[in-house]
Design a protein around this motif. Structure first.
Motif, PDB file in Angstrom:
ATOM      1  N   ALA A   9       0.831  -1.202   0.000  1.00  0.00           N
ATOM      2  CA  ALA A   9       0.000   0.000   0.000  1.00  0.00           C
ATOM      3  C   ALA A   9       0.866   1.252   0.000  1.00  0.00           C
ATOM      4  CB  ALA A   9      -0.925  -0.005   1.214  1.00  0.00           C
ATOM      5  N   ARG A  10       1.953   1.223   0.742  1.00  0.00           N
ATOM      6  CA  ARG A  10       2.863   2.373   0.751  1.00  0.00           C
ATOM      7  C   ARG A  10       3.525   2.559  -0.612  1.00  0.00           C
ATOM      8  NH1 ARG A  10       5.932   1.880   6.668  1.00  0.00           N
ATOM      9  NH2 ARG A  10       4.025   1.745   7.917  1.00  0.00           N
ATOM     10  N   GLN A  11       3.867   1.447  -1.232  1.00  0.00           N
ATOM     11  CA  GLN A  11       4.456   1.516  -2.559  1.00  0.00           C
ATOM     12  C   GLN A  11       3.470   2.135  -3.550  1.00  0.00           C
ATOM     13  OE1 GLN A  11       5.464  -2.277  -4.259  1.00  0.00           O
ATOM     14  NE2 GLN A  11       6.548  -1.394  -5.997  1.00  0.00           N
ATOM     15  N   MET A  12       2.193   1.809  -3.387  1.00  0.00           N
ATOM     16  CA  MET A  12       1.175   2.374  -4.272  1.00  0.00           C
ATOM     17  C   MET A  12       1.121   3.890  -4.134  1.00  0.00           C
ATOM     18  SD  MET A  12      -2.822   2.609  -4.005  1.00  0.00           S
ATOM     19  CE  MET A  12      -2.405   4.216  -3.351  1.00  0.00           C
ATOM     20  N   VAL A  13       1.214   4.388  -2.903  1.00  0.00           N
ATOM     21  CA  VAL A  13       1.193   5.830  -2.667  1.00  0.00           C
ATOM     22  C   VAL A  13       2.413   6.483  -3.311  1.00  0.00           C
ATOM     23  CG1 VAL A  13       1.267   7.637  -0.918  1.00  0.00           C
ATOM     24  CG2 VAL A  13      -0.135   5.604  -0.537  1.00  0.00           C
ATOM     25  N   VAL A  14       3.566   5.854  -3.185  1.00  0.00           N
ATOM     26  CA  VAL A  14       4.791   6.379  -3.810  1.00  0.00           C
ATOM     27  C   VAL A  14       4.636   6.432  -5.324  1.00  0.00           C
ATOM     28  CG1 VAL A  14       7.242   5.925  -4.240  1.00  0.00           C
ATOM     29  CG2 VAL A  14       6.302   5.639  -1.934  1.00  0.00           C
ATOM     30  N   LEU A  15       4.079   5.372  -5.901  1.00  0.00           N
ATOM     31  CA  LEU A  15       3.865   5.326  -7.345  1.00  0.00           C
ATOM     32  C   LEU A  15       2.870   6.401  -7.785  1.00  0.00           C
ATOM     33  CD1 LEU A  15       3.687   1.456  -7.886  1.00  0.00           C
ATOM     34  CD2 LEU A  15       5.501   2.996  -8.673  1.00  0.00           C
ATOM     35  N   ALA A  16       1.863   6.650  -6.961  1.00  0.00           N
ATOM     36  CA  ALA A  16       0.895   7.706  -7.268  1.00  0.00           C
ATOM     37  C   ALA A  16       1.574   9.071  -7.292  1.00  0.00           C
ATOM     38  CB  ALA A  16      -0.227   7.692  -6.237  1.00  0.00           C
ATOM     39  N   MET A  17       2.462   9.295  -6.347  1.00  0.00           N
ATOM     40  CA  MET A  17       3.200  10.558  -6.311  1.00  0.00           C
ATOM     41  C   MET A  17       4.106  10.683  -7.532  1.00  0.00           C
ATOM     42  SD  MET A  17       4.120  10.690  -2.216  1.00  0.00           S
ATOM     43  CE  MET A  17       4.885  12.318  -2.310  1.00  0.00           C
ATOM     44  N   GLU A  18       4.714   9.578  -7.927  1.00  0.00           N
ATOM     45  CA  GLU A  18       5.584   9.601  -9.110  1.00  0.00           C
ATOM     46  C   GLU A  18       4.789   9.897 -10.369  1.00  0.00           C
ATOM     47  OE1 GLU A  18       7.617   5.879  -9.188  1.00  0.00           O
ATOM     48  OE2 GLU A  18       8.966   6.388  -7.528  1.00  0.00           O
ATOM     49  N   GLU A  19       3.577   9.342 -10.464  1.00  0.00           N
ATOM     50  CA  GLU A  19       2.727   9.606 -11.621  1.00  0.00           C
ATOM     51  C   GLU A  19       2.325  11.076 -11.669  1.00  0.00           C
ATOM     52  OE1 GLU A  19       1.767   7.798 -14.174  1.00  0.00           O
ATOM     53  OE2 GLU A  19       2.807   5.968 -13.532  1.00  0.00           O
ATOM     54  N   SER A  20       1.988  11.636 -10.521  1.00  0.00           N
ATOM     55  CA  SER A  20       1.626  13.045 -10.456  1.00  0.00           C
ATOM     56  C   SER A  20       2.807  13.923 -10.855  1.00  0.00           C
ATOM     57  CB  SER A  20       1.169  13.402  -9.040  1.00  0.00           C
ATOM     58  OG  SER A  20       0.880  14.776  -8.930  1.00  0.00           O
ATOM     59  N   ARG A  21       3.973  13.571 -10.358  1.00  0.00           N
ATOM     60  CA  ARG A  21       5.169  14.346 -10.676  1.00  0.00           C
ATOM     61  C   ARG A  21       5.510  14.244 -12.165  1.00  0.00           C
ATOM     62  NH1 ARG A  21       8.623  16.292  -7.166  1.00  0.00           N
ATOM     63  NH2 ARG A  21       7.932  14.875  -5.525  1.00  0.00           N
ATOM     64  N   ALA A  22       5.361  13.041 -12.741  1.00  0.00           N
ATOM     65  CA  ALA A  22       5.680  12.837 -14.155  1.00  0.00           C
ATOM     66  C   ALA A  22       4.752  13.658 -15.056  1.00  0.00           C
ATOM     67  CB  ALA A  22       5.586  11.363 -14.514  1.00  0.00           C
ATOM     68  N   LEU A  23       3.503  13.847 -14.612  1.00  0.00           N
ATOM     69  CA  LEU A  23       2.535  14.630 -15.387  1.00  0.00           C
ATOM     70  C   LEU A  23       2.611  16.116 -15.060  1.00  0.00           C
ATOM     71  CD1 LEU A  23      -0.552  12.229 -15.143  1.00  0.00           C
ATOM     72  CD2 LEU A  23       0.928  12.609 -17.123  1.00  0.00           C
ATOM     73  N   LYS A  24       3.533  16.470 -14.164  1.00  0.00           N
ATOM     74  CA  LYS A  24       3.744  17.861 -13.750  1.00  0.00           C
ATOM     75  C   LYS A  24       2.491  18.455 -13.102  1.00  0.00           C
ATOM     76  CE  LYS A  24       7.122  18.592 -17.449  1.00  0.00           C
ATOM     77  NZ  LYS A  24       7.481  19.394 -18.658  1.00  0.00           N
TER      78      LYS A  24
END
Length: 240
Positions: A9-24
């Motif tokens: 679940a924590r990894q999912m949150v990290v991945l969500a943050m990475e997706e948001s960052r990648a889309l600026k």
């Protein structure tokens, strides 16, 4: 609340943050949480999403189409969560408690995310709808897959450890019958040791247990199909 999150679940949150960052994007919303779930390698959430056609690529395309991409690079550090994303975290705790779980995993986050009818319409609900997936059906599927994995995990934990060989003398008649069936399946498959799949298949063949699992909403026939789809050919060898 994050202390209750499993590693997945924590990894999912990290991945969500990475997706948001990648889309600026300048914050993490429910749509990014959906992207984070789809990006996971294993778990109930990514399994259910993939089977429904909600792949990472398709969801990302919809997010870009609906929200576009930002113009500026995000600063380093944490990204704030939107009120809707925080609401998903709160609902995930309720989902875990409702199901009797002590930790929050990907399935609880997915179930919380799909509570769109209890919250204001958001981008995530629109994405799921436009990709032709029914939210209620998706929730039901998440519960079913979770139940299947829960049963399989309980059986896995119950099998004897290699360091402590099974003492057959301690088995009652019914348990001995199931164990003998597992041994026979291993031999039919050309193996000298009983593996987890042998024992699970033997348990699924027990009429009383099958009735109990069915009453809990577990599709035993589908569980057998998934078991064989892993590459184990014990039943096929027996049938041949």
């Amino acid at each position: 609340m994050f202390e209750r999150f499993t590693e997945q679940a924590r990894q999912m949150v990290v991945l969500a943050m990475e997706e948001s960052r990648a889309l600026k994007h300048n914050e993490v919303g429910s749509e990014h949480l959906l992207l984070g779930m789809a990006a996971l390698k294993d778990g109930v959430a990514p399994t259910v999403l993939a089977e429904a056609g909600l792949t990472l690529e398709r969801v990302r395309q919809q997010v870009v189409r609906l929200l576009g991409e930002g113009q500026e690079e995000m600063r380093s550090g944490s990204i704030p969560f939107t009120p809707r994303a925080k609401q998903v975290f709160q609902f995930s705790l309720r989902e875990a408690q409702r199901l009797g779980d002590t930790s929050i995993d990907s399935e609880h986050l997915l179930l919380a995310l799909l509570r769109s009818k209890e919250a204001l319409p958001d981008v995530t609900a629109q994405i799921i709808d436009e990709l032709g997936v029914d939210i209620d059906t998706l929730r039901d599927e998440a519960l079913r897959v979770r139940q299947e994995r829960s049963v399989a995990e309980r059986v896995r934990r119950a099998r004897p450890a290699r360091e402590q060989p099974l003492d057959e003398a301690t088995l009652d008649p019914r348990a001995r019958e199931i164990w003998d069936s597992a041994v026979a399946r291993a031999r039919n498959a050309g193996r000298t040791t009983v593996v987890f799949e042998d024992l699970l298949e033997a348990l699924l063949s027990d009429g009383n247990l099958e009735m109990v699992l069915s009453s809990m909403g577990v599709d035993v026939a589908l569980l057998r199909v998934r078991l064989r789809a892993t590459g184990w050919s014990g039943s096929e060898a027996e049938e041949g």
